[in-house]
Design a protein around this motif. Structure first.
Motif, PDB file in Angstrom:
ATOM      1  N   GLN A  36      60.342  68.541 -66.474  1.00 43.38           N
ATOM      2  CA  GLN A  36      59.504  69.163 -67.493  1.00 43.38           C
ATOM      3  C   GLN A  36      58.098  69.497 -67.002  1.00 43.38           C
ATOM      4  OE1 GLN A  36      59.954  67.646 -71.560  1.00 43.38           O
ATOM      5  NE2 GLN A  36      61.235  66.064 -70.636  1.00 43.38           N
ATOM      6  N   LEU A  37      57.733  68.994 -65.844  1.00 46.66           N
ATOM      7  CA  LEU A  37      56.372  69.160 -65.351  1.00 46.66           C
ATOM      8  C   LEU A  37      55.935  70.621 -65.269  1.00 46.66           C
ATOM      9  CD1 LEU A  37      56.413  66.391 -62.611  1.00 46.66           C
ATOM     10  CD2 LEU A  37      55.055  66.385 -64.729  1.00 46.66           C
ATOM     11  N   SER A  38      56.777  71.487 -64.751  1.00 45.51           N
ATOM     12  CA  SER A  38      56.388  72.895 -64.624  1.00 45.51           C
ATOM     13  C   SER A  38      56.195  73.538 -65.999  1.00 45.51           C
ATOM     14  CB  SER A  38      57.400  73.679 -63.785  1.00 45.51           C
ATOM     15  OG  SER A  38      58.664  73.673 -64.410  1.00 45.51           O
ATOM     16  N   ASP A  39      57.033  73.169 -66.965  1.00 46.95           N
ATOM     17  CA  ASP A  39      56.864  73.689 -68.328  1.00 46.95           C
ATOM     18  C   ASP A  39      55.523  73.250 -68.909  1.00 46.95           C
ATOM     19  OD1 ASP A  39      59.361  74.886 -68.268  1.00 46.95           O
ATOM     20  OD2 ASP A  39      60.350  73.301 -69.412  1.00 46.95           O
ATOM     21  N   TRP A  40      55.166  71.991 -68.694  1.00 49.21           N
ATOM     22  CA  TRP A  40      53.909  71.479 -69.257  1.00 49.21           C
ATOM     23  C   TRP A  40      52.697  72.152 -68.635  1.00 49.21           C
ATOM     24  CZ3 TRP A  40      55.560  65.667 -68.780  1.00 49.21           C
ATOM     25  CH2 TRP A  40      56.583  65.420 -69.712  1.00 49.21           C
ATOM     26  N   ARG A  41      52.803  72.492 -67.356  1.00 49.72           N
ATOM     27  CA  ARG A  41      51.690  73.201 -66.707  1.00 49.72           C
ATOM     28  C   ARG A  41      51.506  74.577 -67.336  1.00 49.72           C
ATOM     29  NH1 ARG A  41      54.487  71.595 -62.074  1.00 49.72           N
ATOM     30  NH2 ARG A  41      53.743  69.603 -61.338  1.00 49.72           N
ATOM     31  N   VAL A  42      52.608  75.234 -67.667  1.00 52.91           N
ATOM     32  CA  VAL A  42      52.556  76.566 -68.270  1.00 52.91           C
ATOM     33  C   VAL A  42      52.141  76.488 -69.739  1.00 52.91           C
ATOM     34  CG1 VAL A  42      53.956  78.574 -68.920  1.00 52.91           C
ATOM     35  CG2 VAL A  42      54.241  77.536 -66.664  1.00 52.91           C
ATOM     36  N   GLN A  43      52.709  75.547 -70.477  1.00 47.29           N
ATOM     37  CA  GLN A  43      52.447  75.427 -71.915  1.00 47.29           C
ATOM     38  C   GLN A  43      51.039  74.943 -72.214  1.00 47.29           C
ATOM     39  OE1 GLN A  43      55.470  72.593 -72.947  1.00 47.29           O
ATOM     40  NE2 GLN A  43      57.068  74.152 -73.125  1.00 47.29           N
ATOM     41  N   GLY A  44      50.476  74.171 -71.329  1.00 43.38           N
ATOM     42  CA  GLY A  44      49.166  73.584 -71.573  1.00 43.38           C
ATOM     43  C   GLY A  44      49.293  72.204 -72.185  1.00 43.38           C
ATOM     44  N   PRO A  45      48.164  71.490 -72.252  1.00 44.48           N
ATOM     45  CA  PRO A  45      48.206  70.094 -72.682  1.00 44.48           C
ATOM     46  C   PRO A  45      48.628  69.883 -74.139  1.00 44.48           C
ATOM     47  CG  PRO A  45      45.952  70.769 -72.189  1.00 44.48           C
ATOM     48  CD  PRO A  45      46.842  71.888 -71.796  1.00 44.48           C
ATOM     49  N   THR A  46      48.284  70.775 -75.028  1.00 43.39           N
ATOM     50  CA  THR A  46      48.625  70.555 -76.437  1.00 43.39           C
ATOM     51  C   THR A  46      50.132  70.564 -76.658  1.00 43.39           C
ATOM     52  OG1 THR A  46      46.528  71.534 -77.110  1.00 43.39           O
ATOM     53  CG2 THR A  46      48.242  71.356 -78.789  1.00 43.39           C
ATOM     54  N   LEU A  47      50.795  71.626 -76.240  1.00 46.65           N
ATOM     55  CA  LEU A  47      52.259  71.692 -76.387  1.00 46.65           C
ATOM     56  C   LEU A  47      52.947  70.707 -75.448  1.00 46.65           C
ATOM     57  CD1 LEU A  47      52.865  75.531 -76.728  1.00 46.65           C
ATOM     58  CD2 LEU A  47      52.930  73.792 -78.527  1.00 46.65           C
ATOM     59  N   GLY A  48      52.375  70.510 -74.282  1.00 49.36           N
ATOM     60  CA  GLY A  48      52.955  69.571 -73.332  1.00 49.36           C
ATOM     61  C   GLY A  48      52.993  68.150 -73.878  1.00 49.36           C
ATOM     62  N   LYS A  49      51.946  67.746 -74.591  1.00 51.90           N
ATOM     63  CA  LYS A  49      51.909  66.397 -75.168  1.00 51.90           C
ATOM     64  C   LYS A  49      52.999  66.212 -76.228  1.00 51.90           C
ATOM     65  CE  LYS A  49      47.039  65.733 -74.344  1.00 51.90           C
ATOM     66  NZ  LYS A  49      45.705  65.791 -74.954  1.00 51.90           N
ATOM     67  N   ILE A  50      53.289  67.267 -76.959  1.00 49.48           N
ATOM     68  CA  ILE A  50      54.360  67.187 -77.964  1.00 49.48           C
ATOM     69  C   ILE A  50      55.696  66.944 -77.263  1.00 49.48           C
ATOM     70  CG2 ILE A  50      55.652  68.490 -79.706  1.00 49.48           C
ATOM     71  CD1 ILE A  50      52.939  69.878 -80.381  1.00 49.48           C
ATOM     72  N   ALA A  51      55.949  67.704 -76.209  1.00 47.84           N
ATOM     73  CA  ALA A  51      57.195  67.543 -75.460  1.00 47.84           C
ATOM     74  C   ALA A  51      57.234  66.186 -74.756  1.00 47.84           C
ATOM     75  CB  ALA A  51      57.343  68.679 -74.447  1.00 47.84           C
ATOM     76  N   PHE A  52      56.098  65.738 -74.251  1.00 51.11           N
ATOM     77  CA  PHE A  52      56.014  64.426 -73.603  1.00 51.11           C
ATOM     78  C   PHE A  52      56.377  63.318 -74.599  1.00 51.11           C
ATOM     79  CE2 PHE A  52      53.188  60.719 -72.737  1.00 51.11           C
ATOM     80  CZ  PHE A  52      53.805  60.255 -71.593  1.00 51.11           C
ATOM     81  N   ASN A  53      55.794  63.383 -75.790  1.00 53.23           N
ATOM     82  CA  ASN A  53      56.115  62.402 -76.831  1.00 53.23           C
ATOM     83  C   ASN A  53      57.597  62.426 -77.168  1.00 53.23           C
ATOM     84  OD1 ASN A  53      53.856  60.828 -78.465  1.00 53.23           O
ATOM     85  ND2 ASN A  53      52.938  62.659 -77.561  1.00 53.23           N
ATOM     86  N   ALA A  54      58.152  63.610 -77.304  1.00 53.31           N
ATOM     87  CA  ALA A  54      59.573  63.738 -77.634  1.00 53.31           C
ATOM     88  C   ALA A  54      60.436  63.099 -76.552  1.00 53.31           C
ATOM     89  CB  ALA A  54      59.946  65.206 -77.814  1.00 53.31           C
ATOM     90  N   THR A  55      60.066  63.295 -75.301  1.00 51.19           N
ATOM     91  CA  THR A  55      60.831  62.733 -74.187  1.00 51.19           C
ATOM     92  C   THR A  55      60.754  61.209 -74.182  1.00 51.19           C
ATOM     93  OG1 THR A  55      60.433  64.721 -72.871  1.00 51.19           O
ATOM     94  CG2 THR A  55      61.078  62.730 -71.677  1.00 51.19           C
ATOM     95  N   VAL A  56      59.564  60.667 -74.344  1.00 50.06           N
ATOM     96  CA  VAL A  56      59.403  59.216 -74.341  1.00 50.06           C
ATOM     97  C   VAL A  56      60.120  58.598 -75.543  1.00 50.06           C
ATOM     98  CG1 VAL A  56      57.735  57.318 -74.489  1.00 50.06           C
ATOM     99  CG2 VAL A  56      57.271  59.269 -72.993  1.00 50.06           C
ATOM    100  N   LEU A  57      60.026  59.241 -76.701  1.00 47.33           N
ATOM    101  CA  LEU A  57      60.725  58.731 -77.885  1.00 47.33           C
ATOM    102  C   LEU A  57      62.238  58.788 -77.706  1.00 47.33           C
ATOM    103  CD1 LEU A  57      58.500  60.195 -80.727  1.00 47.33           C
ATOM    104  CD2 LEU A  57      58.673  57.808 -80.011  1.00 47.33           C
ATOM    105  N   GLN A  58      62.717  59.848 -77.087  1.00 49.63           N
ATOM    106  CA  GLN A  58      64.154  59.947 -76.809  1.00 49.63           C
ATOM    107  C   GLN A  58      64.592  58.819 -75.877  1.00 49.63           C
ATOM    108  OE1 GLN A  58      65.321  63.530 -74.746  1.00 49.63           O
ATOM    109  NE2 GLN A  58      67.493  63.061 -74.869  1.00 49.63           N
ATOM    110  N   TRP A  59      63.821  58.569 -74.836  1.00 48.95           N
ATOM    111  CA  TRP A  59      64.112  57.496 -73.881  1.00 48.95           C
ATOM    112  C   TRP A  59      64.135  56.135 -74.582  1.00 48.95           C
ATOM    113  CZ3 TRP A  59      60.112  54.145 -71.598  1.00 48.95           C
ATOM    114  CH2 TRP A  59      60.582  53.353 -70.551  1.00 48.95           C
ATOM    115  N   ALA A  60      63.129  55.875 -75.399  1.00 49.83           N
ATOM    116  CA  ALA A  60      63.054  54.591 -76.108  1.00 49.83           C
ATOM    117  C   ALA A  60      64.191  54.450 -77.118  1.00 49.83           C
ATOM    118  CB  ALA A  60      61.700  54.465 -76.810  1.00 49.83           C
ATOM    119  N   THR A  61      64.533  55.527 -77.804  1.00 46.32           N
ATOM    120  CA  THR A  61      65.620  55.488 -78.786  1.00 46.32           C
ATOM    121  C   THR A  61      66.960  55.235 -78.113  1.00 46.32           C
ATOM    122  OG1 THR A  61      64.411  56.993 -80.246  1.00 46.32           O
ATOM    123  CG2 THR A  61      66.788  56.801 -80.604  1.00 46.32           C
ATOM    124  N   GLN A  62      67.234  55.953 -77.035  1.00 47.14           N
ATOM    125  CA  GLN A  62      68.498  55.808 -76.308  1.00 47.14           C
ATOM    126  C   GLN A  62      68.690  54.386 -75.781  1.00 47.14           C
ATOM    127  OE1 GLN A  62      68.149  58.745 -73.209  1.00 47.14           O
ATOM    128  NE2 GLN A  62      69.236  60.298 -74.370  1.00 47.14           N
TER     129      GLN A  62
END
Length: 148
Positions: free
Chosen positions: A77-103
């Motif tokens: 996801q790193l390349s997407d976050w660089r393109v999207q910028g920190p605001t949208l990237g943080k949303i995706a980062f949170n979603a990823t960490v929450l998915q990991w913790a939930t799983q």
């Protein structure tokens, strides 16, 4: 449906799930558990020094397998976050960490130990951690997570 549209549909679904998980976590209030705090997975627990990131509960013990899993989830996801910028990237980062913790069965403990992502990625994939911090413009991984 073209590939780009499919990608956005998956991300929208993931974002919706993440927002629901955040709402659920916030609604739970007390994050104590009578069960084991050891997440699923095999391997030895991660026993690195405490992070300087905020933590209000007992530190989670994360196996080497689960540490590799979060690294493998963040890396593409790193390349997407660089393109999207920190605001949208943080949303995706949170979603990823929450998915990991939930799983892995420790979603309700995550708000009490947001520094777990810092400890795990520092030990298992410091390059991914450094690139994430840079792309999201945050001082540590815990700072990029929504407070629970």
């Amino acid at each position: 449906m073209d590939r780009g549209t499919s990608r956005w549909i998956r991300r929208t679904s993931l974002l919706s799930a993440a927002l629901a998980a955040v709402a659920l976590t916030a609604a739970c209030g007390d994050n104590t558990s009578t069960g084991s705090s050891q997440p699923k997975g095999s391997g030895s627990p991660l026993t690195s020094a405490p992070s300087t990131a905020p933590s209000t509960g007992a530190a989670l013990n994360i196996s080497d397998d689960l540490a590799k899993q979060i690294c493998d989830m963040l890396r593409p996801q790193l390349s997407d976050w660089r393109v999207q910028g920190p605001t949208l990237g943080k949303i995706a980062f949170n979603a990823t960490v929450l998915q990991w913790a939930t799983q892995n069965g420790f979603l309700l403990q995550l708000p009490g130990d947001r520094g777990v992502v810092d400890r795990v990625t520092t030990k298992s994939c410091s390059d991914v951690r450094d690139q994430t911090l840079s792309a999201l413009e945050i001082p540590n991984m815990a700072a990029g997570l929504v407070a629970g």
